[in-house]
Structures are given as C-alpha cells and as structure tokens.
Design a protein around this motif. Structure first.
Motif, PDB file in Angstrom:
ATOM      1  N   ASP A 122       0.810  -1.213   0.000  1.00 56.45           N
ATOM      2  CA  ASP A 122       0.000   0.000   0.000  1.00 56.45           C
ATOM      3  C   ASP A 122       0.846   1.268   0.000  1.00 56.45           C
ATOM      4  N   ARG A 123       2.145   1.135  -0.206  1.00 59.71           N
ATOM      5  CA  ARG A 123       3.038   2.303  -0.175  1.00 59.71           C
ATOM      6  C   ARG A 123       2.850   3.156  -1.424  1.00 59.71           C
ATOM      7  N   VAL A 124       2.840   4.464  -1.211  1.00 59.90           N
ATOM      8  CA  VAL A 124       2.787   5.455  -2.284  1.00 59.90           C
ATOM      9  C   VAL A 124       3.805   6.544  -1.946  1.00 59.90           C
ATOM     10  N   VAL A 125       3.968   7.468  -2.869  1.00 60.22           N
ATOM     11  CA  VAL A 125       4.891   8.583  -2.676  1.00 60.22           C
ATOM     12  C   VAL A 125       4.124   9.887  -2.778  1.00 60.22           C
ATOM     13  N   ILE A 126       4.323  10.733  -1.797  1.00 58.84           N
ATOM     14  CA  ILE A 126       3.881  12.122  -1.932  1.00 58.84           C
ATOM     15  C   ILE A 126       5.073  12.859  -2.526  1.00 58.84           C
ATOM     16  N   GLU A 127       4.922  13.290  -3.763  1.00 59.44           N
ATOM     17  CA  GLU A 127       6.003  13.951  -4.491  1.00 59.44           C
ATOM     18  C   GLU A 127       5.709  15.448  -4.545  1.00 59.44           C
TER      19      GLU A 127
END
Length: 137
Positions: A122-127
C-alpha cells in the motif's frame, strides 16, 4: 531566510542529507493544518527547482488531503529542525503510485535514513515539486 532553489548552497543540501525527522503539513478539507512527522528526501536536481519525497501508506490522512486538492496538486510544506538549524521546503504535492517511482523513493529514503522500510503493497509517494525554500543551515 530565503533559499534560492536553483542554487540552494552546499550547507543547505548537506543538512537535508543528514538523518533528521521532519514534519509534513497538508490541509484538511476544512482548511485546518494537518501536521505529522515523516521522513523526507530532497533532490535539489529534480525538475526545475527540485523535488521532495515522502513515502507513506495510501490510506493515510496526508494522502487523502493531497488527493482532495485535485490533479493540480496540494500546497504543502516539509520542515526539519536540529538545534539552531532549520530548513523548510514548500511546493505542490501529488500522489504517485507507479512501482518505479515508489521504488526510487524507497531507495532514497534508505540512503538518507540508513534503513530500508519493510515491503508494503500500500506504499505510495507524496512527491512535492518545490516552489520555495527557507532555512538557516
């Protein structure tokens, strides 16, 4: 003190490579600030003015806040403090889910913080595409 994002200076960049916990400030739908501790990586060479990245769970409140802002991105800030030194990066955040983008952000996190996070589907990146920097490093 304002920092030139096109030439932030060696001491500013070095400070962002040291191991420090940071905060991420997003805005809830009611406009109130949501401030949470996070790990942040800063890439001064990413894009025209640099990029900051936060890895997180896609179900987090911070992700919901960024997504609620729409496709143009959410105005956010990340900050770190150590004794009399401090640094803030501001910009427009979007949520990235592409596996290669997530893997790159995890590798950058591991380099800065000296540990690789456990796998998380469920990992995502806030870029964050940077628009402003301040600090005294």
């Amino acid at each position: 003190m304002a920092i030139d994002l096109r030439d932030p200076g060696a001491s500013y960049v070095s400070f962002w490579r040291e191991r420090h916990m940071c905060t991420l400030t997003t805005h809830r739908p009611d406009g109130s600030p949501h401030v949470v501790p996070v790990g942040v990586t800063y890439d001064p060479d990413g894009g025209a003015r640099g990029v900051a990245r936060v890895i997180t769970n896609k179900h987090s409140r911070k992700v919901a806040n960024v997504l609620a802002a729409g496709s143009d991105g959410a105005r956010v800030a990340v900050c770190q403090v150590a004794a009399g030194r401090w640094a803030t990066l501001e910009g427009l955040a979007v949520v990235r889910t592409e596996p290669d983008v997530v893997a790159d952000a995890v590798a950058r996190y591991a380099e800065r913080y000296g540990r690789t996070p456990a796998p998380n589907p469920d990992r995502v990146v806030i870029e964050i595409t940077l628009t402003r920097a301040m600090g005294r490093a």
